[in-house]
Write a protein that holds these residues in place. Structure first.
Motif, PDB file in Angstrom:
ATOM      1  N   MET A 257     -33.183-113.709 -46.188  1.00 59.68           N
ATOM      2  CA  MET A 257     -33.502-112.390 -45.664  1.00 59.68           C
ATOM      3  C   MET A 257     -32.207-111.604 -45.522  1.00 59.68           C
ATOM      4  O   MET A 257     -31.202-112.122 -45.074  1.00 59.68           O
ATOM      5  N   TYR A 258     -32.262-110.360 -45.944  1.00 56.25           N
ATOM      6  CA  TYR A 258     -31.135-109.447 -45.805  1.00 56.25           C
ATOM      7  C   TYR A 258     -31.474-108.421 -44.732  1.00 56.25           C
ATOM      8  O   TYR A 258     -32.588-107.935 -44.656  1.00 56.25           O
ATOM      9  N   THR A 259     -30.477-108.088 -43.915  1.00 58.10           N
ATOM     10  CA  THR A 259     -30.598-106.986 -42.967  1.00 58.10           C
ATOM     11  C   THR A 259     -29.404-106.083 -43.199  1.00 58.10           C
ATOM     12  O   THR A 259     -28.262-106.538 -43.160  1.00 58.10           O
ATOM     13  N   GLU A 260     -29.670-104.831 -43.486  1.00 53.77           N
ATOM     14  CA  GLU A 260     -28.619-103.857 -43.751  1.00 53.77           C
ATOM     15  C   GLU A 260     -28.904-102.577 -43.001  1.00 53.77           C
ATOM     16  O   GLU A 260     -30.051-102.257 -42.722  1.00 53.77           O
ATOM     17  N   LYS A 261     -27.835-101.833 -42.689  1.00 52.68           N
ATOM     18  CA  LYS A 261     -27.970-100.519 -42.082  1.00 52.68           C
ATOM     19  C   LYS A 261     -27.555 -99.474 -43.107  1.00 52.68           C
ATOM     20  O   LYS A 261     -26.675 -99.726 -43.921  1.00 52.68           O
ATOM     21  N   LYS A 262     -28.222 -98.349 -43.060  1.00 55.85           N
ATOM     22  CA  LYS A 262     -27.794 -97.222 -43.876  1.00 55.85           C
ATOM     23  C   LYS A 262     -26.426 -96.809 -43.366  1.00 55.85           C
ATOM     24  O   LYS A 262     -26.197 -96.726 -42.159  1.00 55.85           O
TER      25      LYS A 262
ATOM     26  N   LEU B 196     -19.211 -96.576 -42.930  1.00 53.89           N
ATOM     27  CA  LEU B 196     -19.501 -96.984 -41.553  1.00 53.89           C
ATOM     28  C   LEU B 196     -20.999 -96.867 -41.257  1.00 53.89           C
ATOM     29  O   LEU B 196     -21.647 -95.911 -41.685  1.00 53.89           O
ATOM     30  N   PRO B 197     -21.559 -97.821 -40.506  1.00 52.69           N
ATOM     31  CA  PRO B 197     -22.997 -97.768 -40.168  1.00 52.69           C
ATOM     32  C   PRO B 197     -23.278 -96.798 -39.026  1.00 52.69           C
ATOM     33  O   PRO B 197     -23.527 -97.183 -37.893  1.00 52.69           O
ATOM     34  N   LEU B 198     -23.241 -95.502 -39.317  1.00 49.38           N
ATOM     35  CA  LEU B 198     -23.434 -94.470 -38.293  1.00 49.38           C
ATOM     36  C   LEU B 198     -24.866 -93.967 -38.221  1.00 49.38           C
ATOM     37  O   LEU B 198     -25.160 -93.039 -37.502  1.00 49.38           O
ATOM     38  N   SER B 199     -25.754 -94.569 -38.967  1.00 52.53           N
ATOM     39  CA  SER B 199     -27.134 -94.114 -39.048  1.00 52.53           C
ATOM     40  C   SER B 199     -28.030 -94.978 -38.169  1.00 52.53           C
ATOM     41  O   SER B 199     -27.677 -96.082 -37.785  1.00 52.53           O
ATOM     42  N   PHE B 200     -29.211 -94.467 -37.881  1.00 52.91           N
ATOM     43  CA  PHE B 200     -30.206 -95.227 -37.124  1.00 52.91           C
ATOM     44  C   PHE B 200     -31.318 -95.714 -38.049  1.00 52.91           C
ATOM     45  O   PHE B 200     -32.473 -95.763 -37.673  1.00 52.91           O
ATOM     46  N   THR B 201     -30.937 -96.056 -39.284  1.00 53.29           N
ATOM     47  CA  THR B 201     -31.874 -96.600 -40.254  1.00 53.29           C
ATOM     48  C   THR B 201     -31.476 -98.035 -40.566  1.00 53.29           C
ATOM     49  O   THR B 201     -30.326 -98.298 -40.904  1.00 53.29           O
ATOM     50  N   THR B 202     -32.432 -98.955 -40.433  1.00 59.22           N
ATOM     51  CA  THR B 202     -32.185-100.372 -40.701  1.00 59.22           C
ATOM     52  C   THR B 202     -33.181-100.851 -41.751  1.00 59.22           C
ATOM     53  O   THR B 202     -34.366-100.547 -41.676  1.00 59.22           O
TER      54      THR B 202
END
Length: 125
Positions: free
Chosen positions: A1-6, A13-19
């Motif tokens: 399983m992969y978990t990444e942030k936009k 940098l992961p400055l978004s609230f999208t996962t």
């Protein structure tokens, strides 16, 4: 399983609230901070995957994975500015094919059964 942030395009940098969570059976996209929206796309519905990397994405080792599916809410699902994009693309391709074989589905994207049946009736007349 992969978990990444936009991530932001600059500096990655992961400055978004999208996962994005990519599992064995589905892709889960969760967006928002105060009001969250969560959407799933089953992997067996994904029929094609494309990797797009722009100039700045290559500099910051990011990519955008575009998944084309028969899902109603996300026929063109984009995993935007993520790390390990090439690995994730290959994982989605391999896993979606495995899932399609499990549920024994056919590649039917873009086919309209009702229109085809109507054409067949015209031919047989």
């Amino acid at each position: 399983m992969y978990t990444e942030k936009k991530r932001s395009l600059f500096f990655g940098l992961p400055l978004s609230f999208t996962t994005y969570q990519i599992g064995d059976e589905k892709i889960n996209v969760k967006k928002g901070l105060l009001r969250t929206i969560e959407d799933d796309t089953l992997l067996y519905r994904i029929q094609d995957v494309k990797l797009v990397t722009g100039f700045f994405e290559r500099i910051f080792r990011l990519g955008t994975v575009v998944c084309y599916s028969s899902d109603v809410t996300d026929p063109k699902l984009e995993l935007v500015h993520i790390k390990n994009a090439k690995e994730i693309k290959e994982y989605i391709l391999k896993t979606s094919e495995t899932e399609r074989r499990k549920v024994r589905t056919l590649h039917t994207m873009g086919l309209d059964a009702a229109a085809q049946l109507g054409e067949m009736d015209d031919i047989n007349l």
